[in-house]
Design an enzyme around this catalytic site. Structure first.
Site, mmCIF file in Angstrom:
data_model
loop_
_atom_site.group_PDB
_atom_site.id
_atom_site.type_symbol
_atom_site.label_atom_id
_atom_site.label_comp_id
_atom_site.label_asym_id
_atom_site.label_seq_id
_atom_site.Cartn_x
_atom_site.Cartn_y
_atom_site.Cartn_z
ATOM 1 N N ALA A 65 -26.052 8.962 -32.564
ATOM 2 C CA ALA A 65 -26.677 10.072 -33.277
ATOM 3 C C ALA A 65 -25.952 11.355 -32.898
ATOM 4 O O ALA A 65 -25.348 11.454 -31.820
ATOM 5 C CB ALA A 65 -28.147 10.157 -32.886
ATOM 6 N N GLY A 108 -26.790 5.171 -31.707
ATOM 7 C CA GLY A 108 -27.115 4.903 -33.112
ATOM 8 C C GLY A 108 -25.996 4.164 -33.835
ATOM 9 O O GLY A 108 -26.258 3.442 -34.794
ATOM 10 N N GLU A 111 -26.606 0.674 -33.013
ATOM 11 C CA GLU A 111 -27.806 0.256 -33.752
ATOM 12 C C GLU A 111 -27.503 0.044 -35.233
ATOM 13 O O GLU A 111 -28.071 -0.843 -35.872
ATOM 14 C CB GLU A 111 -28.918 1.292 -33.568
ATOM 15 C CG GLU A 111 -29.443 1.301 -32.134
ATOM 16 C CD GLU A 111 -30.399 2.445 -31.870
ATOM 17 O OE1 GLU A 111 -29.997 3.609 -32.088
ATOM 18 O OE2 GLU A 111 -31.543 2.179 -31.452
ATOM 19 N N GLU A 131 -28.171 5.858 -24.344
ATOM 20 C CA GLU A 131 -29.173 6.913 -24.518
ATOM 21 C C GLU A 131 -29.808 7.385 -23.218
ATOM 22 O O GLU A 131 -30.100 8.568 -23.059
ATOM 23 C CB GLU A 131 -30.270 6.446 -25.490
ATOM 24 C CG GLU A 131 -29.859 6.502 -26.950
ATOM 25 C CD GLU A 131 -29.175 5.244 -27.451
ATOM 26 O OE1 GLU A 131 -28.711 4.428 -26.620
ATOM 27 O OE2 GLU A 131 -29.100 5.073 -28.672
HETATM 28 N N1 CO8 Z 1 -22.775 13.578 -31.214
HETATM 29 C C1 CO8 Z 1 -22.089 14.685 -31.521
HETATM 30 N N2 CO8 Z 1 -20.773 14.843 -31.270
HETATM 31 C C2 CO8 Z 1 -20.135 13.818 -30.686
HETATM 32 C C3 CO8 Z 1 -20.776 12.627 -30.343
HETATM 33 C C4 CO8 Z 1 -22.167 12.524 -30.636
HETATM 34 N N3 CO8 Z 1 -22.872 11.408 -30.376
HETATM 35 N N4 CO8 Z 1 -19.884 11.786 -29.761
HETATM 36 C C5 CO8 Z 1 -18.709 12.449 -29.758
HETATM 37 N N5 CO8 Z 1 -18.857 13.660 -30.322
HETATM 38 C C6 CO8 Z 1 -17.830 14.687 -30.487
HETATM 39 C C7 CO8 Z 1 -17.511 15.376 -29.173
HETATM 40 O O1 CO8 Z 1 -18.463 16.402 -28.903
HETATM 41 C C8 CO8 Z 1 -16.128 15.901 -29.447
HETATM 42 O O2 CO8 Z 1 -16.255 17.062 -30.250
HETATM 43 P P1 CO8 Z 1 -15.464 18.422 -29.814
HETATM 44 O O3 CO8 Z 1 -14.012 18.042 -29.924
HETATM 45 O O4 CO8 Z 1 -15.920 19.418 -30.822
HETATM 46 O O5 CO8 Z 1 -15.874 18.711 -28.431
HETATM 47 C C9 CO8 Z 1 -15.515 14.822 -30.343
HETATM 48 O O6 CO8 Z 1 -16.611 14.087 -30.873
HETATM 49 C C10 CO8 Z 1 -14.633 13.863 -29.564
HETATM 50 O O7 CO8 Z 1 -15.394 13.344 -28.488
HETATM 51 P P2 CO8 Z 1 -14.856 13.311 -26.988
HETATM 52 O O8 CO8 Z 1 -13.939 14.485 -26.727
HETATM 53 O O9 CO8 Z 1 -16.038 13.179 -26.088
HETATM 54 O O10 CO8 Z 1 -13.981 11.975 -27.027
HETATM 55 P P3 CO8 Z 1 -13.681 10.980 -25.814
HETATM 56 O O11 CO8 Z 1 -12.662 10.028 -26.333
HETATM 57 O O12 CO8 Z 1 -13.368 11.739 -24.570
HETATM 58 O O13 CO8 Z 1 -15.053 10.207 -25.536
HETATM 59 C C11 CO8 Z 1 -17.025 9.009 -26.182
HETATM 60 C C12 CO8 Z 1 -15.576 9.356 -26.534
HETATM 61 C C13 CO8 Z 1 -17.087 8.143 -24.928
HETATM 62 C C14 CO8 Z 1 -17.589 8.228 -27.377
HETATM 63 C C15 CO8 Z 1 -17.852 10.302 -25.945
HETATM 64 O O14 CO8 Z 1 -17.626 11.198 -27.040
HETATM 65 C C16 CO8 Z 1 -19.327 10.095 -25.834
HETATM 66 O O15 CO8 Z 1 -19.802 9.678 -24.791
HETATM 67 N N6 CO8 Z 1 -20.113 10.415 -26.905
HETATM 68 C C17 CO8 Z 1 -21.546 10.369 -26.887
HETATM 69 C C18 CO8 Z 1 -22.058 8.929 -26.904
HETATM 70 C C19 CO8 Z 1 -23.572 8.876 -26.838
HETATM 71 O O16 CO8 Z 1 -24.197 9.305 -25.882
HETATM 72 N N7 CO8 Z 1 -24.205 8.354 -27.897
HETATM 73 C C20 CO8 Z 1 -25.622 8.210 -27.992
HETATM 74 C C21 CO8 Z 1 -26.209 9.372 -28.720
HETATM 75 S S1 CO8 Z 1 -27.986 9.340 -28.779
HETATM 76 C C22 CO8 Z 1 -28.322 8.187 -29.991
HETATM 77 O O17 CO8 Z 1 -27.448 7.635 -30.601
HETATM 78 C C23 CO8 Z 1 -29.761 7.938 -30.269
HETATM 79 C C24 CO8 Z 1 -29.930 7.016 -31.481
HETATM 80 C C25 CO8 Z 1 -31.198 7.314 -32.192
HETATM 81 C C26 CO8 Z 1 -31.202 6.834 -33.639
HETATM 82 C C27 CO8 Z 1 -30.051 7.311 -34.479
HETATM 83 C C28 CO8 Z 1 -30.350 7.424 -35.928
HETATM 84 C C29 CO8 Z 1 -29.225 8.062 -36.748
#
Ligand code: CO8
Length: 257
Positions: A65, A108, A111, A131
């Site tokens: 998400a 997500g 999921e 999460e």
């Molecule tokens: N949301 C928003 N932006 C994101 C997300 C995210 N989940 N994941 C990555 N991005 C963005 C980063 O902020 C970054 O943007 P910017 O360049 O502007 O800073 C860009 O994508 C690239 O990301 P990274 O620089 O972090 O790239 P890396 O290669 O270093 O890392 C990862 C990749 C490991 C995937 C890392 O980005 C990460 O950990 N992301 C978050 C993962 C996470 O915690 N996901 C769970 C989110 S909560 C959730 O999904 C709840 C589900 C509920 C239901 C959903 C219904 C739709």
């Protein structure tokens, strides 16, 4: 129909939906999820389409998400807008949906893949539900679908301790159908979709519904429903055609009726 956060195209009888927020690793904001569900519903209603494929990029299927969109929300805003409810629309899609997963499938994103009927994974795919590392739990079926897919022990470890599965581990755990080299993941998913799309459409849709119900119904209810569905197919053109073609040693010509 044009969309801002996804791309759609048809390949024969297959509808391909590509998540397209590359700068955010296809993070699932509300607009993207709504577009995706609308596009799936449109293909589901399209008589020329039999199967759908949902893909991301090589780097990310979807990183979860959109955390930026959610971070400042209050409980009241979450309850009032119920943003993950729209996700449930995927459950109402009649035609098979295949996820083509390369790179990150987190939160997500994982999921979403779990909500699909099959998963073709690139060797680079990584599946996780992180999460709890940001203070919440999965909200679009992760705690319910993952244990059914991989068993309780592994689901507990993935959700409680942020264990991420490699593609090979996901295959071993029964989460994905096949693992292919990164450059082949989309072609292999489309190939699988094309094969399924060549089969009797009503039988395919009925079989999909029944298999999904096996996870939702008591066994005897499911057995009864399966029998009724089996009998109902004898009202279809394709049952007559399929059995006649077998007996006449020729290829069947499906009408989806
Ligand atoms: N949301 C928003 N932006 C994101 C997300 C995210 N989940 N994941 C990555 N991005 C963005 C980063 O902020 C970054 O943007 P910017 O360049 O502007 O800073 C860009 O994508 C690239 O990301 P990274 O620089 O972090 O790239 P890396 O290669 O270093 O890392 C990862 C990749 C490991 C995937 C890392 O980005 C990460 O950990 N992301 C978050 C993962 C996470 O915690 N996901 C769970 C989110 S909560 C959730 O999904 C709840 C589900 C509920 C239901 C959903 C219904 C739709």
């Amino acid at each position: 129909m044009t969309y801002s956060h996804i791309l759609t195209e048809t390949r024969g009888r297959v509808g391909l939906l590509t998540l397209n927020r590359p700068l955010a690793l296809n993070a699932l904001n509300n607009a993207l999820v709504t577009e995706l569900m609308d596009a799936l519903a449109a293909y589901d209603a399209d008589e020329g389409i039999n199967v759908m494929v949902i893909a991301g990029s090589q780097r990310a299927f979807a990183a979860g998400a959109d955390i930026k969109e959610m971070a400042d929300k209050s409980i009241q805003q979450m309850l009032d807008t119920d943003p993950t409810a729209v996700f449930g629309r995927i459950r109402t899609i009649r035609k098979p949906v295949i996820a083509a997963v390369s790179g990150w499938a987190l939160g997500g994103g994982c999921e979403l893949a779990l909500s699909c009927d099959m998963i073709v994974a690139s060797e680079s795919a990584r599946f996780g539900l992180p999460e709890v590392t940001i203070g919440v739990i999965p909200g679009a079926g992760g705690t319910q679908r993952l244990p059914r897919a991989v068993g309780k022990a592994l689901a507990m470890e993935m959700i409680l301790n942020n264990r991420t599965l490699s593609a090979a581990e996901a295959l071993q755990a029964g989460l994905v159908n096949r693992v292919v080299p990164p450059e082949r993941f989309l072609d292999e998913a489309l190939l699988l979709a094309t094969e399924i799309a060549s089969r009797a459409p009503l039988a395919i849709q009925a079989a999909k519904q029944m298999i999904n119900q096996a996870y939702e119904r008591p066994l005897q209810d499911g057995m009864y429903e399966e029998r009724q569905t089996f009998y109902n197919l004898f009202a279809s053109h394709d049952q007559k055609e399929g059995m006649a073609a077998f007996l006449e040693k020729r290829k069947p010509e499906w009408q989806g009726q």
